[in-house]
Design a protein around this motif. Structure first.
Motif, mmCIF file in Angstrom:
data_model
loop_
_atom_site.group_PDB
_atom_site.id
_atom_site.type_symbol
_atom_site.label_atom_id
_atom_site.label_comp_id
_atom_site.label_asym_id
_atom_site.label_seq_id
_atom_site.Cartn_x
_atom_site.Cartn_y
_atom_site.Cartn_z
ATOM 1 N N GLY A 48 -40.550 -36.006 -7.817
ATOM 2 C CA GLY A 48 -41.028 -36.174 -9.193
ATOM 3 C C GLY A 48 -39.865 -36.236 -10.185
ATOM 4 O O GLY A 48 -39.859 -37.082 -11.084
ATOM 5 N N TRP A 49 -38.880 -35.381 -10.007
ATOM 6 C CA TRP A 49 -37.711 -35.432 -10.911
ATOM 7 C C TRP A 49 -37.061 -36.809 -10.867
ATOM 8 O O TRP A 49 -36.634 -37.337 -11.886
ATOM 9 N N THR A 50 -36.965 -37.376 -9.632
ATOM 10 C CA THR A 50 -36.289 -38.679 -9.532
ATOM 11 C C THR A 50 -37.088 -39.749 -10.291
ATOM 12 O O THR A 50 -36.514 -40.627 -10.914
ATOM 13 N N LEU A 51 -38.435 -39.611 -10.254
ATOM 14 C CA LEU A 51 -39.253 -40.560 -11.036
ATOM 15 C C LEU A 51 -38.976 -40.358 -12.527
ATOM 16 O O LEU A 51 -38.790 -41.314 -13.280
ATOM 17 N N GLY A 52 -38.927 -39.088 -12.931
ATOM 18 C CA GLY A 52 -38.679 -38.782 -14.341
ATOM 19 C C GLY A 52 -37.319 -39.301 -14.798
ATOM 20 O O GLY A 52 -37.191 -39.881 -15.881
ATOM 21 N N TYR A 53 -36.306 -39.152 -13.943
ATOM 22 C CA TYR A 53 -34.969 -39.612 -14.311
ATOM 23 C C TYR A 53 -34.876 -41.142 -14.296
ATOM 24 O O TYR A 53 -34.084 -41.715 -15.037
ATOM 25 N N THR A 54 -35.692 -41.790 -13.448
ATOM 26 C CA THR A 54 -35.700 -43.252 -13.461
ATOM 27 C C THR A 54 -36.200 -43.716 -14.830
ATOM 28 O O THR A 54 -35.627 -44.622 -15.446
ATOM 29 N N ILE A 55 -37.249 -43.064 -15.289
ATOM 30 C CA ILE A 55 -37.815 -43.440 -16.590
ATOM 31 C C ILE A 55 -36.840 -43.081 -17.719
ATOM 32 O O ILE A 55 -36.600 -43.859 -18.638
ATOM 33 N N LYS A 56 -36.232 -41.896 -17.605
ATOM 34 C CA LYS A 56 -35.245 -41.470 -18.613
ATOM 35 C C LYS A 56 -34.103 -42.479 -18.714
ATOM 36 O O LYS A 56 -33.645 -42.815 -19.804
ATOM 37 N N ALA A 57 -33.635 -42.956 -17.549
ATOM 38 C CA ALA A 57 -32.495 -43.876 -17.544
ATOM 39 C C ALA A 57 -32.834 -45.140 -18.321
ATOM 40 O O ALA A 57 -32.059 -45.605 -19.145
ATOM 41 N N ILE A 58 -34.010 -45.662 -18.050
ATOM 42 C CA ILE A 58 -34.344 -46.939 -18.670
ATOM 43 C C ILE A 58 -34.696 -46.761 -20.149
ATOM 44 O O ILE A 58 -34.417 -47.613 -20.978
ATOM 45 N N THR A 59 -35.298 -45.620 -20.496
ATOM 46 C CA THR A 59 -35.702 -45.453 -21.897
ATOM 47 C C THR A 59 -34.565 -44.942 -22.782
ATOM 48 O O THR A 59 -34.427 -45.361 -23.920
ATOM 49 N N THR A 60 -33.736 -44.019 -22.250
ATOM 50 C CA THR A 60 -32.686 -43.455 -23.116
ATOM 51 C C THR A 60 -31.294 -43.887 -22.684
ATOM 52 O O THR A 60 -30.341 -43.781 -23.453
ATOM 53 N N GLY A 61 -31.152 -44.323 -21.425
ATOM 54 C CA GLY A 61 -29.823 -44.680 -20.921
ATOM 55 C C GLY A 61 -28.887 -43.482 -20.929
ATOM 56 O O GLY A 61 -27.672 -43.627 -20.871
ATOM 57 N N PHE A 62 -29.443 -42.273 -21.013
ATOM 58 C CA PHE A 62 -28.657 -41.036 -21.101
ATOM 59 C C PHE A 62 -27.661 -41.126 -22.276
ATOM 60 O O PHE A 62 -26.567 -40.561 -22.210
ATOM 61 N N ALA A 63 -28.072 -41.836 -23.319
ATOM 62 C CA ALA A 63 -27.151 -42.068 -24.441
ATOM 63 C C ALA A 63 -26.691 -40.757 -25.072
ATOM 64 O O ALA A 63 -27.480 -39.829 -25.268
#
Ligand code: PFF
Length: 474
Positions: free
Chosen positions: A108-123
């Motif tokens: 589940g975390w990996t799914l959450g981080y996939t979404i985080k990457a695309i939405t925030t780019g870890f900016a």
């Protein structure tokens, strides 16, 4: 009785079994234990562990699966009715519950981080201090943790619900090539960065001084987890095989794909980490702290981050479905559930069992038994106790109770035209069979598979088990 569903093709089966094996263990864990335990030196030991215990036990699992055409419990029962070893089957089903309950939390975390990457780019998260905080808040927030755990289980249920051919096989045939392609793209990107070679050197240069007795046992335990052995996942997948399939070659292919992906995963990670000037870290820190900080500083980091976490998520899903399939197939075969009912009911049950693990990083962080959180208990019980115990029972069962000679009779189906049938027969100490035209003299060759399964694997697994539970130290 209804005809058992079979895989639609050879590749379909190989992708499904390799999908089970390739998972978080390969991409998240293998690279850092290799980095910590002497790089290339550790790789050599790991390969040996795969050869001397992984491969023989995998072949044993495929063999009892195909012979019995049953789930792990039914398989032990069909092959030796009334044998006490059936406990190995029950432990496997239990392991399916326990392992999936915590595996799904990280999935589940990996799914959450996939979404985080695309939405925030870890900016704006270019330092490890910042990403550690984001990670802590993410996994510690009960809504997040439960939502993504639920999403992960939902995807698993969705796939397994559709059956062996239309669900597991169809989806792994799409997802596994995606894993290969994404990994390749990431490796090319990582190796083309300036300073990448420092990472390759850190990862692979053999350093025998870091290779301790402990490293050897870590390698052994990891080989088992990584190949999905010891809980009947490979028995279950083997039970959907027809007699046409060559079991030895299949076990060899799956082990090679699994090990190859693990090795390559490090080549996608360390060169980039070094090139971007970060220090390698161990454990969850590497994937969830350092990598997001690194992506934050890279050009098009959101894209690379998205690809990396998608890779992790896909690998976790193709493993998760095999864990769920073990549980589902038990209830279908033994207790006559329909596939749909079994998948939904026990998928939801596993989701519920996983909730305390999902909350172990926040609301239930202080709730400990034997000084361990729920998550740690599930992980420990599944990976350190149930898998080695299951693996031990499987190898003793096939090696001693059923007997490698009977097992080889099963392996022979599908291997007629290959030289390996002679090899395996010889390895199991079978008398030369004139119908197979073998010109090699049995007595001159050791019964290798038999020796591995009867002696080497059980001893190695027992030592690794005693080490993991802290009963011995090397
Ligand atoms: N092999 C998987 C990994 O390396 O992540 C984990 C796993 C899957 C273990 C299925 C056991 C299993 F039955």
């Amino acid at each position: 009785m209804e005809q058992r569903e079979h895989w639609g093709s050879h590749m379909g089966f190989i992708f499904a079994a390799a999908g089970s094996a390739v998972g978080l263990g390969n991409i998240w864990k293998f690279p850092y234990i290799t980095g910590e335990n002497g790089g290339g030196a550790f790789v050599i030991v790991y390969l040996l562990c795969i050869l001397i215990t992984g491969l023989p036990v995998m072949l044993a699992e495929f063999t009892i699966g195909r012979r019995s055409q049953r789930n792990p419990v039914g398989a032990f029962r069909a092959i030796k009715p009334k044998s006490k070893f059936i406990i190995g089957g029950y432990l496997g089903v239990l392991a399916g519950f326990v392992i999936l309950s915590f595996y799904s939390v990280v999935g589940g975390w990996t799914l959450g981080y996939t979404i985080k990457a695309i939405t925030t780019g870890f900016a704006g998260l270019g330092t490890v201090e910042k990403t550690s905080l984001v990670y802590k808040n993410f996994v510690g927030d009960p809504r997040n943790a439960i939502f993504y755990h639920m999403l992960f289980m939902f995807i698993n249920i969705f796939i397994v619900y559709q059956g062996v051919k239309k669900g597991i096989e169809k989806w792994t045939k799409i997802l596994m090539p995606m894993i290969f392609i994404i990994l390749l793209v990431l490796i090319i990107k990582a190796l083309s960065m300036e300073g990448a070679m420092d990472g390759v050197r850190f990862y692979l240069t053999p350093d025998f001084s870091k290779l301790t007795g402990n490293s050897i046992l870590i390698a052994l335990g990891h080989a088992f987890f990584s190949l999905s052995l010891g809980m009947g996942a490979m028995i279950t997948y083997g039970s959907y095989l027809s007699k046409k399939e060559n079991l030895f070659k299949s076990a060899l292919s799956v082990s090679m794909i699994d090990t190859g992906i693990a090795l390559f995963a490090g080549l996608a990670i360390f060169p980039a980490v070094f090139a971007m000037g970060f220090a390698p870290d161990s454990g969850p820190g590497l994937v969830f702290h350092i990598l997001p900080a690194m992506f934050s500083k890279m050009t098009f980091g959101f894209f690379w981050g998205f690809l990396f976490f998608l890779l992790l998520a896909i690998a976790a899903i193709t493993s998760g479905i095999s864990l769920l399939e073990v549980v589902t197939s038990y209830f279908i075969d033994e207790l006559k559930f329909s596939r749909r009912a079994a998948t939904v009911i026990f998928g939801v049950a596993i989701f519920l069992l996983g909730i305390p693990s999902a909350l172990s990083f926040g609301a239930l962080a202080d709730f400990k038994l034997w000084n361990l959180t729920f998550f740690q208990i599930a992980d420990n019980l599944g990976s350190n106790y149930l898998l080695p115990l299951g693996g031990l029972l499987i190898s003793i069962f096939v090696g001693w109770v059923w007997g490698t000679k009977h097992a080889v009779d099963e392996i022979r189906h599908g291997s007629h035209n290959f030289a390996d049938v002679h090899l395996i027969s010889l390895m199991a100490g079978l008398k030369d069979d004139p119908s197979h035209n073998s010109d090699v003299h049995v007595l001159t060759l050791a019964s290798l598979w038999g020796i591995f399964l009867r002696f080497i694997s059980p001893v190695a697994i027992t030592i690794a088990f005693l080490f993991t539970i802290g009963a011995i130290k090397l």
